[in-house]
Design a protein around this motif. Structure first.
Motif, PDB file in Angstrom:
ATOM      1  N   ILE A   1      16.152   5.893  -2.497  1.00 50.50           N
ATOM      2  CA  ILE A   1      15.156   4.670  -1.770  1.00 50.50           C
ATOM      3  C   ILE A   1      15.843   4.184  -0.610  1.00 50.50           C
ATOM      4  CG2 ILE A   1      16.491   2.959  -3.073  1.00 50.50           C
ATOM      5  CD1 ILE A   1      13.854   1.604  -3.532  1.00 50.50           C
ATOM      6  N   SER A   2      14.787   3.853   0.243  1.00 48.54           N
ATOM      7  CA  SER A   2      15.330   3.131   1.740  1.00 48.54           C
ATOM      8  C   SER A   2      14.280   2.477   2.304  1.00 48.54           C
ATOM      9  CB  SER A   2      15.496   4.472   2.635  1.00 48.54           C
ATOM     10  OG  SER A   2      14.434   5.207   3.071  1.00 48.54           O
ATOM     11  N   ARG A   3      14.512   1.652   3.177  1.00 50.85           N
ATOM     12  CA  ARG A   3      13.699   0.570   3.762  1.00 50.85           C
ATOM     13  C   ARG A   3      13.618   0.653   5.423  1.00 50.85           C
ATOM     14  NH1 ARG A   3      14.898  -4.685   0.765  1.00 50.85           N
ATOM     15  NH2 ARG A   3      13.110  -5.711   2.149  1.00 50.85           N
ATOM     16  N   ASP A   4      12.620   0.411   6.046  1.00 51.24           N
ATOM     17  CA  ASP A   4      12.849   0.092   7.327  1.00 51.24           C
ATOM     18  C   ASP A   4      12.157  -1.245   7.829  1.00 51.24           C
ATOM     19  OD1 ASP A   4      12.323  -0.009  10.064  1.00 51.24           O
ATOM     20  OD2 ASP A   4      11.697   2.082  10.132  1.00 51.24           O
TER      21      ASP A   4
ATOM     22  N   LYS B   1       9.495  -1.774  10.373  1.00 47.16           N
ATOM     23  CA  LYS B   1       8.288  -1.163  10.071  1.00 47.16           C
ATOM     24  C   LYS B   1       7.516  -1.868   8.697  1.00 47.16           C
ATOM     25  CE  LYS B   1       8.631   3.322  12.299  1.00 47.16           C
ATOM     26  NZ  LYS B   1       8.982   4.646  12.141  1.00 47.16           N
ATOM     27  N   ASN B   2       8.326  -2.729   7.993  1.00 45.53           N
ATOM     28  CA  ASN B   2       7.817  -3.448   6.928  1.00 45.53           C
ATOM     29  C   ASN B   2       7.556  -2.093   6.039  1.00 45.53           C
ATOM     30  OD1 ASN B   2       8.390  -6.062   8.065  1.00 45.53           O
ATOM     31  ND2 ASN B   2       6.176  -6.498   7.318  1.00 45.53           N
ATOM     32  N   THR B   3       8.175  -1.473   5.720  1.00 49.59           N
ATOM     33  CA  THR B   3       8.078  -0.187   4.984  1.00 49.59           C
ATOM     34  C   THR B   3       9.193   0.404   3.898  1.00 49.59           C
ATOM     35  OG1 THR B   3       6.536   0.703   6.686  1.00 49.59           O
ATOM     36  CG2 THR B   3       7.180   2.296   5.009  1.00 49.59           C
ATOM     37  N   LEU B   4       8.791   0.508   2.921  1.00 47.55           N
ATOM     38  CA  LEU B   4       9.797   0.996   1.786  1.00 47.55           C
ATOM     39  C   LEU B   4       9.554   2.300   1.540  1.00 47.55           C
ATOM     40  CD1 LEU B   4      11.726   0.065  -0.431  1.00 47.55           C
ATOM     41  CD2 LEU B   4       9.608   0.101  -1.871  1.00 47.55           C
ATOM     42  N   TYR B   5      10.550   3.102   1.516  1.00 49.42           N
ATOM     43  CA  TYR B   5      10.208   4.903   0.982  1.00 49.42           C
ATOM     44  C   TYR B   5      11.090   4.980  -0.212  1.00 49.42           C
ATOM     45  CZ  TYR B   5       9.399   4.729   6.347  1.00 49.42           C
ATOM     46  OH  TYR B   5       8.794   4.341   7.307  1.00 49.42           O
ATOM     47  N   LEU B   6      10.507   6.211  -0.682  1.00 53.27           N
ATOM     48  CA  LEU B   6      11.148   6.866  -1.900  1.00 53.27           C
ATOM     49  C   LEU B   6      11.112   8.256  -1.539  1.00 53.27           C
ATOM     50  CD1 LEU B   6      12.734   6.298  -4.883  1.00 53.27           C
ATOM     51  CD2 LEU B   6      10.593   7.078  -5.732  1.00 53.27           C
ATOM     52  N   GLN B   7      12.226   8.829  -1.154  1.00 55.93           N
ATOM     53  CA  GLN B   7      12.388  10.350  -1.011  1.00 55.93           C
ATOM     54  C   GLN B   7      12.707  10.891  -2.579  1.00 55.93           C
ATOM     55  OE1 GLN B   7      12.095  12.348   1.543  1.00 55.93           O
ATOM     56  NE2 GLN B   7      12.492  14.117   0.567  1.00 55.93           N
TER      57      GLN B   7
ATOM     58  N   LEU C   1       7.383   9.357  -0.382  1.00 56.06           N
ATOM     59  CA  LEU C   1       6.401   8.306  -0.571  1.00 56.06           C
ATOM     60  C   LEU C   1       6.739   7.056   0.094  1.00 56.06           C
ATOM     61  CD1 LEU C   1       6.520   8.333  -4.547  1.00 56.06           C
ATOM     62  CD2 LEU C   1       5.241   9.893  -3.066  1.00 56.06           C
ATOM     63  N   SER C   2       5.748   6.491   0.579  1.00 58.40           N
ATOM     64  CA  SER C   2       5.991   5.237   1.514  1.00 58.40           C
ATOM     65  C   SER C   2       5.236   4.096   0.897  1.00 58.40           C
ATOM     66  CB  SER C   2       5.091   5.572   2.803  1.00 58.40           C
ATOM     67  OG  SER C   2       6.060   6.595   3.631  1.00 58.40           O
ATOM     68  N   CYS C   3       5.396   2.804   1.182  1.00 59.43           N
ATOM     69  CA  CYS C   3       5.120   1.422   0.714  1.00 59.43           C
ATOM     70  C   CYS C   3       5.122   0.537   2.015  1.00 59.43           C
ATOM     71  CB  CYS C   3       5.600   0.987  -0.303  1.00 59.43           C
ATOM     72  SG  CYS C   3       5.313  -0.503  -0.840  1.00 59.43           S
ATOM     73  N   ALA C   4       3.867   0.364   2.478  1.00 61.68           N
ATOM     74  CA  ALA C   4       3.698  -0.607   3.545  1.00 61.68           C
ATOM     75  C   ALA C   4       3.437  -1.898   3.172  1.00 61.68           C
ATOM     76  CB  ALA C   4       2.480   0.137   4.557  1.00 61.68           C
ATOM     77  N   ALA C   5       4.237  -2.959   3.518  1.00 60.80           N
ATOM     78  CA  ALA C   5       4.110  -4.129   2.870  1.00 60.80           C
ATOM     79  C   ALA C   5       3.655  -5.321   4.310  1.00 60.80           C
ATOM     80  CB  ALA C   5       5.339  -4.766   2.545  1.00 60.80           C
ATOM     81  N   SER C   6       2.804  -6.339   3.603  1.00 63.09           N
ATOM     82  CA  SER C   6       2.514  -7.420   4.521  1.00 63.09           C
ATOM     83  C   SER C   6       3.617  -8.370   4.215  1.00 63.09           C
ATOM     84  CB  SER C   6       1.196  -7.791   4.382  1.00 63.09           C
ATOM     85  OG  SER C   6       0.863  -8.289   3.322  1.00 63.09           O
ATOM     86  N   GLY C   7       3.758  -9.485   5.117  1.00 65.28           N
ATOM     87  CA  GLY C   7       4.667 -10.645   4.791  1.00 65.28           C
ATOM     88  C   GLY C   7       5.542 -10.588   5.832  1.00 65.28           C
ATOM     89  N   ARG C   8       5.697 -11.936   6.380  1.00 66.67           N
ATOM     90  CA  ARG C   8       6.708 -12.209   7.252  1.00 66.67           C
ATOM     91  C   ARG C   8       8.312 -12.308   6.836  1.00 66.67           C
ATOM     92  NH1 ARG C   8       4.774 -18.017   9.396  1.00 66.67           N
ATOM     93  NH2 ARG C   8       4.592 -18.246   7.276  1.00 66.67           N
ATOM     94  N   THR C   9       8.457 -12.350   5.489  1.00 61.85           N
ATOM     95  CA  THR C   9       9.916 -12.388   5.266  1.00 61.85           C
ATOM     96  C   THR C   9      10.252 -11.061   4.424  1.00 61.85           C
ATOM     97  OG1 THR C   9       9.296 -13.380   3.227  1.00 61.85           O
ATOM     98  CG2 THR C   9      10.182 -14.712   4.874  1.00 61.85           C
ATOM     99  N   TYR C  10       9.485  -9.987   4.747  1.00 61.65           N
ATOM    100  CA  TYR C  10       9.561  -8.528   4.130  1.00 61.65           C
ATOM    101  C   TYR C  10      11.031  -8.299   4.184  1.00 61.65           C
ATOM    102  CZ  TYR C  10      10.134  -3.471   3.899  1.00 61.65           C
ATOM    103  OH  TYR C  10      10.538  -2.324   3.542  1.00 61.65           O
ATOM    104  N   SER C  11      11.930  -8.633   5.026  1.00 59.59           N
ATOM    105  CA  SER C  11      13.333  -8.236   5.287  1.00 59.59           C
ATOM    106  C   SER C  11      14.213  -8.793   4.184  1.00 59.59           C
ATOM    107  CB  SER C  11      13.754  -8.210   6.733  1.00 59.59           C
ATOM    108  OG  SER C  11      13.720  -9.713   6.943  1.00 59.59           O
TER     109      SER C  11
ATOM    110  N   VAL D   1       0.901  -1.241  -0.085  1.00 55.05           N
ATOM    111  CA  VAL D   1      -0.099  -0.146   0.076  1.00 55.05           C
ATOM    112  C   VAL D   1       0.974   1.158   0.070  1.00 55.05           C
ATOM    113  CG1 VAL D   1      -1.906   1.171   1.078  1.00 55.05           C
ATOM    114  CG2 VAL D   1      -1.764  -1.207   1.159  1.00 55.05           C
ATOM    115  N   GLU D   2       0.868   1.908  -1.225  1.00 56.13           N
ATOM    116  CA  GLU D   2       1.607   3.335  -1.310  1.00 56.13           C
ATOM    117  C   GLU D   2       0.841   4.321  -0.699  1.00 56.13           C
ATOM    118  OE1 GLU D   2       2.411   0.919  -5.128  1.00 56.13           O
ATOM    119  OE2 GLU D   2       0.570   1.454  -3.772  1.00 56.13           O
ATOM    120  N   SER D   3       1.679   5.253  -0.303  1.00 52.82           N
ATOM    121  CA  SER D   3       0.906   6.617   0.148  1.00 52.82           C
ATOM    122  C   SER D   3       1.965   7.722   0.069  1.00 52.82           C
ATOM    123  CB  SER D   3       0.607   6.553   1.412  1.00 52.82           C
ATOM    124  OG  SER D   3       1.677   6.243   2.457  1.00 52.82           O
ATOM    125  N   GLY D   4       1.639   9.049   0.280  1.00 50.55           N
ATOM    126  CA  GLY D   4       2.560  10.169   0.198  1.00 50.55           C
ATOM    127  C   GLY D   4       2.639  10.826  -1.168  1.00 50.55           C
ATOM    128  N   GLY D   5       1.823  10.494  -2.132  1.00 44.27           N
ATOM    129  CA  GLY D   5       1.781  11.130  -3.219  1.00 44.27           C
ATOM    130  C   GLY D   5       0.890  12.589  -2.988  1.00 44.27           C
ATOM    131  N   GLY D   6       1.159  13.438  -4.136  1.00 44.68           N
ATOM    132  CA  GLY D   6       0.258  14.636  -3.947  1.00 44.68           C
ATOM    133  C   GLY D   6       0.862  15.757  -5.072  1.00 44.68           C
TER     134      GLY D   6
END
Length: 125
Positions: free
Chosen positions: A69-72, A75-81, A20-30, A5-10
């Motif tokens: 691009i970065s990831r946390d 938080k299972n989250t991907l970012y794009l600055q 921009l953020s991308c929240a991901a589900s999944g146990r092996t995200y890392s 699920v992406e967010s942060g656009g505008g």
């Protein structure tokens, strides 16, 4: 099953920035190879950046130096600055995941990305 699920656009003025953020589900995200793409209606999808499980990044020449691009993994989250935005950056931005173990070892824009988010619109005007 993986959900993204992406967010942060505008709407932003030229020269502006967004995160921009991308929240991901999944146990092996890392472990996943993850990427950001964009598409303008009527044009081919453009790969922007990838990041592997260890944080190694790769960028398309068109965005190198302006996008980060970065990831946390906690938080299972991907970012794009996205900085120094230009009108030609206007597009729908998507995050994607390549879950196959092969892409964990060789994460790049040519990987087979299996799951995609619904996109977040960035408009620079």
């Amino acid at each position: 099953h993986v959900q993204l699920v992406e967010s942060g656009g505008g709407l932003v003025q030229p020269g502006g920035s967004l995160r921009l953020s991308c929240a991901a589900s999944g146990r092996t995200y890392s472990k996943w190879c993850m990427g950001w793409f964009r598409q303008v209606p009527g044009k081919e999808r453009e790969g922007l950046a990838t990041i592997d499980s260890s944080g190694i990044t790769a960028y398309a020449d068109s965005v190198k130096g302006r996008f980060t691009i970065s990831r946390d993994n906690s938080k299972n989250t991907l970012y794009l600055q996205v900085d120094s935005l230009k009108p030609e950056d206007t597009a729908m931005y998507y995050c994607a995941v390549a879950v196959d173990v092969a892409w964990q070892l060789s994460c790049h824009l040519g990987a087979r990305f299996d799951y995609w988010g619904q996109g977040t619109q960035v408009t620079v005007s």
